[in-house]
Design an enzyme around this catalytic site. Sequence first.
Site, PDB file in Angstrom:
ATOM      1  CG  ASP A 162      -1.924   1.020   1.569  1.00 42.01           C
ATOM      2  OD1 ASP A 162      -2.342   1.147   0.226  1.00 42.01           O
ATOM      3  OD2 ASP A 162      -2.177   1.509   2.007  1.00 42.01           O
ATOM      4  CE1 TYR A 470      -4.785   0.423   9.820  1.00 44.22           C
ATOM      5  CE2 TYR A 470      -4.273  -1.744   9.710  1.00 44.22           C
ATOM      6  CZ  TYR A 470      -3.863   0.114   9.660  1.00 44.22           C
ATOM      7  OH  TYR A 470      -2.476   0.238  10.117  1.00 44.22           O
ATOM      8  CD  GLU A 506       0.642  -1.046   9.486  1.00 47.25           C
ATOM      9  OE1 GLU A 506      -0.752  -0.840   9.398  1.00 47.25           O
ATOM     10  OE2 GLU A 506       1.918  -1.851   9.559  1.00 47.25           O
TER      11      GLU A 506
END
Length: 594
Positions: A162, A470, A506
């Site tokens: 990404d 996420y 993350e």
Amino acid sequence: MLAPRDTPTRERKSLDGLWRFQLDAEGAGRRQGWFDGLPAGAREIPVPASYNDIFPDDAVRNHVGDAWYETAVLVPERWAGQRIVVRFGSATHRALVWVNGAQVAEHEGGYTPFEADVTDVVQLGAENRITVVVGNVLHWQSIPPGYVEETPDGPRQNLLFDFFNYAGIHRTVWLYATPGAHVRDATVVTGLSGTTGTVRYGVETAGAEGLEVRVALRDAGGAEVASASGGSGELSVADVHPWRPGEGYLYDLTVELWGDGDRPTDSYSLPVGVRTVEVEGTRFLINGEPFHFRGFGKHEDSAIRGKAHDNVFMVHDFALMEWLGANSFRTSHYPYAEEVLDYADRHGIVVIDEAPGVGINSGLAAGVFGAEPFQTFSDATINEATREAHKQAIRELVARDKNHPCVVLWSIANEPESVTPEARAYFEPLVAETRRLDPSRPVGFANVQGSSPDVDVITDLFDVVMLNRYYGWYVHNGYLAAAERALEAELTAWAEKHGKPIIMTEYGADTLEGLHRALPSPWSEEYQVELLAMSHRVFDRVDAVVGEQLWNFADFATVPGVMRVGGNKKGVFTRERQPKAAVDHLRRRWRGAP
Ligand code: GCB
């Protein structure tokens, strides 16, 4: 691998500036001998810089294949009798180098330095032509992997990650001179015992038969605190001033080669921070004290420059991180410029240093980045040759960064497939090689969402659990109550299963600057704040969590896609480094700001 430095016996000359530049989509340049001179019409281009965004030209931005660079350099007459070397901080993703038409270097891998001895091909006191062809294609056996598809409109590069595939000469190019007999490499490993520090050192030399190696350690004030002779040994430092997070205290290790004369034949200076790193149960210890990582996953990414190193952005980014109270970052998803690690050393910023092992995951590539479905590990895709390239990338990373006190942990991959026996077979030798190269630092990898403790089969090989999660974005989007429950359940399961420190490498939400909603909804600045606050509540409830590095420091360029509005917007700063609302939340949490 030693960085080039000016020392009493060495001199370097930067080749940064404007070079000549020519695309070569057909790959004709090698046949046509462009290393003897680029065709007329070559443009000027800055080095270092990614070439993609310099011109308003789609052919340059989306180029797939070779790009040629050329410059001329005057080699000083006074370098006669010296060994002369040309060194590239990086060329992405591979390069061939000629000097005066003679090939001198070939290098694979876009994020580590390479150099060539050019003593025999340069002309002293005259202009010398340096030509470089840089290839940007990613294929199944490159690291990172990718594949090119032939289309009616020409080749199309498919990426399995990404970020935009910026290419070019991204870091400083040096020409430097050393004595023929020289210090080739030096390695230090430091220790602490009470108030005494130790510096174990090893020196490699070349052409230095009959010369003596002498080392001296000086404190930041220049006073000698220890010395020794011989190619390896251990220095002891009484009342040591350790390197620690927040205080980048550095000693200087001077390594010299001595013959009969009254001056050293060669002399090299290495900054040394005395500190220790250990994993003990669920704690991550620096100098024996529990360390909690606060900071970011970053990118080398800025407008126009792309992935080129730039001191303006570097100093500004570090200043912004300090302003927020961040103490660390991860070099997601490749080794950053050496200047960045030097800066982190001097400023006491802790670094998780990542190899460019990104995109080793068919599920993610096909599901998120729109690649054709494929099997991650197979003869036709990621195979033994890819693993060898990955191993080589790790070797070059460790060789370059082994002496940096700021580097406390190697991350050898980002979000690889980690749930199949093939994944285990792929990673076992890579972990073993990393440990062989550097037994002094822990090893980890960033684990992908979905690879939960019940299905993951590789985490036991590593020292820490690094999680990219996420919840509230890709999972339970807009439903933070459910996200909070799911995140806590997963973190608790990791803590129970492995008993290792967990670093959140993350978490975050895409956020469009200036989009506000009284009732936080995804993409608004308010939602990013709420998602971070939710995540932080959970981290505080799980003891084994020893770090939070959110995604991302700043918005960054990606390939276009239905999930990307002018790039990835998960930054807490915009790409221009202007703050979003989340910055206040972070300052309060990390700095105790009111
Ligand atoms: C990830 C990747 C990172 C992406 C990020 C995202 O898990 O590691 O490279 O940019 O998610 O924003 O989707």
